[in-house]
Design a protein around this motif. Structure first.
Motif, PDB file in Angstrom:
ATOM      1  N   GLU A   1       0.824  -1.214   0.000  1.00  0.00           N
ATOM      2  CA  GLU A   1       0.000   0.000   0.000  1.00  0.00           C
ATOM      3  C   GLU A   1       0.855   1.259   0.000  1.00  0.00           C
ATOM      4  O   GLU A   1       0.437   2.311  -0.485  1.00  0.00           O
ATOM      5  N   TYR A   2       2.084   1.169   0.556  1.00  0.00           N
ATOM      6  CA  TYR A   2       2.954   2.350   0.582  1.00  0.00           C
ATOM      7  C   TYR A   2       3.532   2.617  -0.805  1.00  0.00           C
ATOM      8  O   TYR A   2       3.658   3.773  -1.226  1.00  0.00           O
ATOM      9  N   ASP A   3       3.910   1.524  -1.508  1.00  0.00           N
ATOM     10  CA  ASP A   3       4.369   1.692  -2.887  1.00  0.00           C
ATOM     11  C   ASP A   3       3.280   2.380  -3.711  1.00  0.00           C
ATOM     12  O   ASP A   3       3.540   3.310  -4.475  1.00  0.00           O
ATOM     13  N   GLN A   4       2.054   1.900  -3.538  1.00  0.00           N
ATOM     14  CA  GLN A   4       0.939   2.449  -4.308  1.00  0.00           C
ATOM     15  C   GLN A   4       0.705   3.915  -3.953  1.00  0.00           C
ATOM     16  O   GLN A   4       0.437   4.738  -4.822  1.00  0.00           O
ATOM     17  N   TYR A   5       0.873   4.229  -2.659  1.00  0.00           N
ATOM     18  CA  TYR A   5       0.728   5.620  -2.227  1.00  0.00           C
ATOM     19  C   TYR A   5       1.773   6.501  -2.930  1.00  0.00           C
ATOM     20  O   TYR A   5       1.462   7.598  -3.431  1.00  0.00           O
ATOM     21  N   VAL A   6       3.034   6.019  -2.965  1.00  0.00           N
ATOM     22  CA  VAL A   6       4.100   6.804  -3.605  1.00  0.00           C
ATOM     23  C   VAL A   6       3.778   7.012  -5.085  1.00  0.00           C
ATOM     24  O   VAL A   6       3.900   8.129  -5.617  1.00  0.00           O
ATOM     25  N   ILE A   7       3.327   5.951  -5.733  1.00  0.00           N
ATOM     26  CA  ILE A   7       2.995   6.068  -7.160  1.00  0.00           C
ATOM     27  C   ILE A   7       1.859   7.057  -7.366  1.00  0.00           C
ATOM     28  O   ILE A   7       1.946   7.961  -8.210  1.00  0.00           O
ATOM     29  N   ASP A   8       0.812   6.923  -6.565  1.00  0.00           N
ATOM     30  CA  ASP A   8      -0.353   7.800  -6.733  1.00  0.00           C
ATOM     31  C   ASP A   8       0.002   9.262  -6.445  1.00  0.00           C
ATOM     32  O   ASP A   8      -0.543  10.184  -7.049  1.00  0.00           O
ATOM     33  N   THR A   9       0.922   9.462  -5.492  1.00  0.00           N
ATOM     34  CA  THR A   9       1.222  10.826  -5.051  1.00  0.00           C
ATOM     35  C   THR A   9       2.318  11.482  -5.889  1.00  0.00           C
ATOM     36  O   THR A   9       2.233  12.669  -6.214  1.00  0.00           O
ATOM     37  N   PHE A  10       3.367  10.695  -6.233  1.00  0.00           N
ATOM     38  CA  PHE A  10       4.556  11.311  -6.842  1.00  0.00           C
ATOM     39  C   PHE A  10       4.913  10.774  -8.236  1.00  0.00           C
ATOM     40  O   PHE A  10       5.789  11.328  -8.889  1.00  0.00           O
ATOM     41  N   ALA A  11       4.326   9.677  -8.644  1.00  0.00           N
ATOM     42  CA  ALA A  11       4.862   9.004  -9.840  1.00  0.00           C
ATOM     43  C   ALA A  11       3.767   8.511 -10.768  1.00  0.00           C
ATOM     44  O   ALA A  11       3.843   7.408 -11.312  1.00  0.00           O
ATOM     45  N   ARG A  12       2.773   9.348 -10.979  1.00  0.00           N
ATOM     46  CA  ARG A  12       1.703   8.936 -11.890  1.00  0.00           C
ATOM     47  C   ARG A  12       2.217   8.914 -13.332  1.00  0.00           C
ATOM     48  O   ARG A  12       2.934   9.814 -13.753  1.00  0.00           O
ATOM     49  N   GLU A  13       1.807   7.883 -14.056  1.00  0.00           N
ATOM     50  CA  GLU A  13       2.186   7.791 -15.472  1.00  0.00           C
ATOM     51  C   GLU A  13       1.251   8.672 -16.295  1.00  0.00           C
ATOM     52  O   GLU A  13       0.037   8.645 -16.087  1.00  0.00           O
ATOM     53  N   ASP A  14       1.809   9.414 -17.240  1.00  0.00           N
ATOM     54  CA  ASP A  14       0.957  10.153 -18.167  1.00  0.00           C
ATOM     55  C   ASP A  14       0.601   9.239 -19.346  1.00  0.00           C
ATOM     56  O   ASP A  14       0.958   8.054 -19.372  1.00  0.00           O
ATOM     57  N   GLU A  15      -0.053   9.816 -20.321  1.00  0.00           N
ATOM     58  CA  GLU A  15      -0.553   9.011 -21.441  1.00  0.00           C
ATOM     59  C   GLU A  15       0.595   8.358 -22.220  1.00  0.00           C
ATOM     60  O   GLU A  15       0.502   7.202 -22.625  1.00  0.00           O
ATOM     61  N   ALA A  16       1.713   9.074 -22.380  1.00  0.00           N
ATOM     62  CA  ALA A  16       2.828   8.511 -23.142  1.00  0.00           C
ATOM     63  C   ALA A  16       3.440   7.298 -22.419  1.00  0.00           C
ATOM     64  O   ALA A  16       3.736   6.277 -23.050  1.00  0.00           O
ATOM     65  N   LEU A  17       3.613   7.408 -21.119  1.00  0.00           N
ATOM     66  CA  LEU A  17       4.198   6.282 -20.366  1.00  0.00           C
ATOM     67  C   LEU A  17       3.266   5.073 -20.386  1.00  0.00           C
ATOM     68  O   LEU A  17       3.719   3.925 -20.511  1.00  0.00           O
ATOM     69  N   GLN A  18       1.957   5.332 -20.296  1.00  0.00           N
ATOM     70  CA  GLN A  18       0.998   4.219 -20.383  1.00  0.00           C
ATOM     71  C   GLN A  18       1.043   3.591 -21.776  1.00  0.00           C
ATOM     72  O   GLN A  18       0.968   2.371 -21.928  1.00  0.00           O
ATOM     73  N   TRP A  19       1.198   4.433 -22.781  1.00  0.00           N
ATOM     74  CA  TRP A  19       1.284   3.923 -24.159  1.00  0.00           C
ATOM     75  C   TRP A  19       2.516   3.036 -24.315  1.00  0.00           C
ATOM     76  O   TRP A  19       2.452   1.973 -24.957  1.00  0.00           O
ATOM     77  N   ILE A  20       3.627   3.447 -23.722  1.00  0.00           N
ATOM     78  CA  ILE A  20       4.873   2.656 -23.831  1.00  0.00           C
ATOM     79  C   ILE A  20       4.674   1.265 -23.219  1.00  0.00           C
ATOM     80  O   ILE A  20       5.051   0.244 -23.811  1.00  0.00           O
ATOM     81  N   GLN A  21       4.056   1.213 -22.043  1.00  0.00           N
ATOM     82  CA  GLN A  21       3.833  -0.099 -21.411  1.00  0.00           C
ATOM     83  C   GLN A  21       2.881  -0.942 -22.250  1.00  0.00           C
ATOM     84  O   GLN A  21       3.084  -2.155 -22.397  1.00  0.00           O
ATOM     85  N   ALA A  22       1.854  -0.300 -22.810  1.00  0.00           N
ATOM     86  CA  ALA A  22       0.911  -1.043 -23.648  1.00  0.00           C
ATOM     87  C   ALA A  22       1.598  -1.544 -24.919  1.00  0.00           C
ATOM     88  O   ALA A  22       1.359  -2.671 -25.377  1.00  0.00           O
ATOM     89  N   GLU A  23       2.463  -0.713 -25.473  1.00  0.00           N
ATOM     90  CA  GLU A  23       3.193  -1.102 -26.689  1.00  0.00           C
ATOM     91  C   GLU A  23       4.140  -2.273 -26.385  1.00  0.00           C
ATOM     92  O   GLU A  23       4.289  -3.186 -27.204  1.00  0.00           O
ATOM     93  N   ALA A  24       4.755  -2.246 -25.216  1.00  0.00           N
ATOM     94  CA  ALA A  24       5.614  -3.375 -24.799  1.00  0.00           C
ATOM     95  C   ALA A  24       4.781  -4.658 -24.714  1.00  0.00           C
ATOM     96  O   ALA A  24       5.210  -5.719 -25.170  1.00  0.00           O
ATOM     97  N   ASP A  25       3.584  -4.543 -24.154  1.00  0.00           N
ATOM     98  CA  ASP A  25       2.692  -5.716 -24.065  1.00  0.00           C
ATOM     99  C   ASP A  25       2.291  -6.190 -25.460  1.00  0.00           C
ATOM    100  O   ASP A  25       2.302  -7.387 -25.740  1.00  0.00           O
ATOM    101  N   ARG A  26       1.935  -5.244 -26.324  1.00  0.00           N
ATOM    102  CA  ARG A  26       1.517  -5.613 -27.691  1.00  0.00           C
ATOM    103  C   ARG A  26       2.641  -6.349 -28.413  1.00  0.00           C
ATOM    104  O   ARG A  26       2.403  -7.180 -29.271  1.00  0.00           O
ATOM    105  N   ASN A  27       3.882  -6.064 -28.043  1.00  0.00           N
ATOM    106  CA  ASN A  27       5.039  -6.701 -28.685  1.00  0.00           C
ATOM    107  C   ASN A  27       5.572  -7.876 -27.875  1.00  0.00           C
ATOM    108  O   ASN A  27       6.699  -8.330 -28.112  1.00  0.00           O
TER     109      ASN A  27
END
Ligand SMILES: C[S@@+](CC[C@H](N)C(=O)[O-])C[C@H]1O[C@@H](n2cnc3c(N)ncnc32)[C@H](O)[C@@H]1O
Length: 223
Positions: free
Chosen positions: A16-42
């Motif tokens: 839950e603390y990792d998730q808190y850090v991500i939600d508070t300080f390290a949210r992915e924007d659309e480009a970062l989400q696209w990169i992860q999705a593109e990695a999955d697609r490949n």
């Protein structure tokens, strides 16, 4: 202690603390989400930095005023995008990747994120590519996230000829080697262990590990 408790699979398991850090300080924007999705697609492996780990790397890059960063292990360009975004406008990331498939995805990622102008991606085995980047040294920060069996060799390269500047930082992902760092099994585990034992001698670096996820090693070059 059970084997499972001793050997967690911390790469993607968020508490839950990792998730808190991500939600508070390290949210992915659309480009970062696209990169992860593109990695999955490949069908690429899910072994990139977590957002909270990538954010820590960004903070470090800014804190030391890094302008020139070397990364070994590009994959889909996820960490490379975080790194490039932390660099100043005239900053530069050189990233090394042996897989042409991974390199192609990473190039698309860097375009998508609008960071291509800051990044040079060199395709090929890192040990060969390192010879090509020597003219760019000394680097301010070197991030290693690739073939762990070769890490002691990378460290020897780093120590040669001031390839990392004094007070520059070496960052190494998966410092706990998937939970096997104290009892290494594979050649990869032994490579990670040997790197850490060498750093712990203190000849050139002062080092420690931040125990988030699979651990990230931070080492500052002191001599
Ligand atoms: C753990 S992934 C890198 C993840 C990336 N740093 C991120 O967080 O988005 C490791 C990458 O290193 C590459 N690699 C492995 N051995 C290599 C070598 N000898 N030279 C260059 N790249 C290598 C692999 O092909 C893979 O893409």
């Amino acid at each position: 202690m059970t084997d499972q408790a001793r050997r967690p699979s911390p790469l993607r398991d968020l508490n839950e603390y990792d998730q808190y850090v991500i939600d508070t300080f390290a949210r992915e924007d659309e480009a970062l989400q696209w990169i992860q999705a593109e990695a999955d697609r490949n069908d690429m492996p899910k072994i990139s930095l977590r957002p909270d780990e990538a954010r820590t790397l960004q903070i470090l890059i800014k804190a030391i005023g890094a302008r020139k960063v070397l990364e070994i292990g590009t994959l889909a360009g996820y960490s490379g995008t975080w790194i490039a975004r932390a660099l100043p406008a005239d900053g530069k990331l050189i990233t090394l990747e042996k897989s042409s498939k991974h390199a192609a995805v990473a190039r698309a990622s860097f375009e998508k994120a609008g960071v291509s102008s800051k990044i040079t991606l060199i395709e090929g085995a890192a040990l060969d590519s390192l010879k090509k980047v020597e003219s760019e040294a000394p680097f301010d920060l070197i991030f290693i996230d690739a073939d762990r069996a070769t890490y002691p060799t990378y460290l020897r390269w780093i120590n040669e000829d001031n390839h990392l500047r004094l007070n520059g930082v070496l960052v190494v992902h998966n410092a706990f080697a998937g939970g096997r760092i104290a009892t290494p099994e594979s050649a990869d585990d032994h490579g990670m262990s040997a790197l850490q034992q060498e750093l712990a001698k203190g000849h050139h670096f002062e080092a420690s590990i931040i125990g988030v996820g699979d651990g990230t090693l931070f080492a500052v070059r002191v001599r």
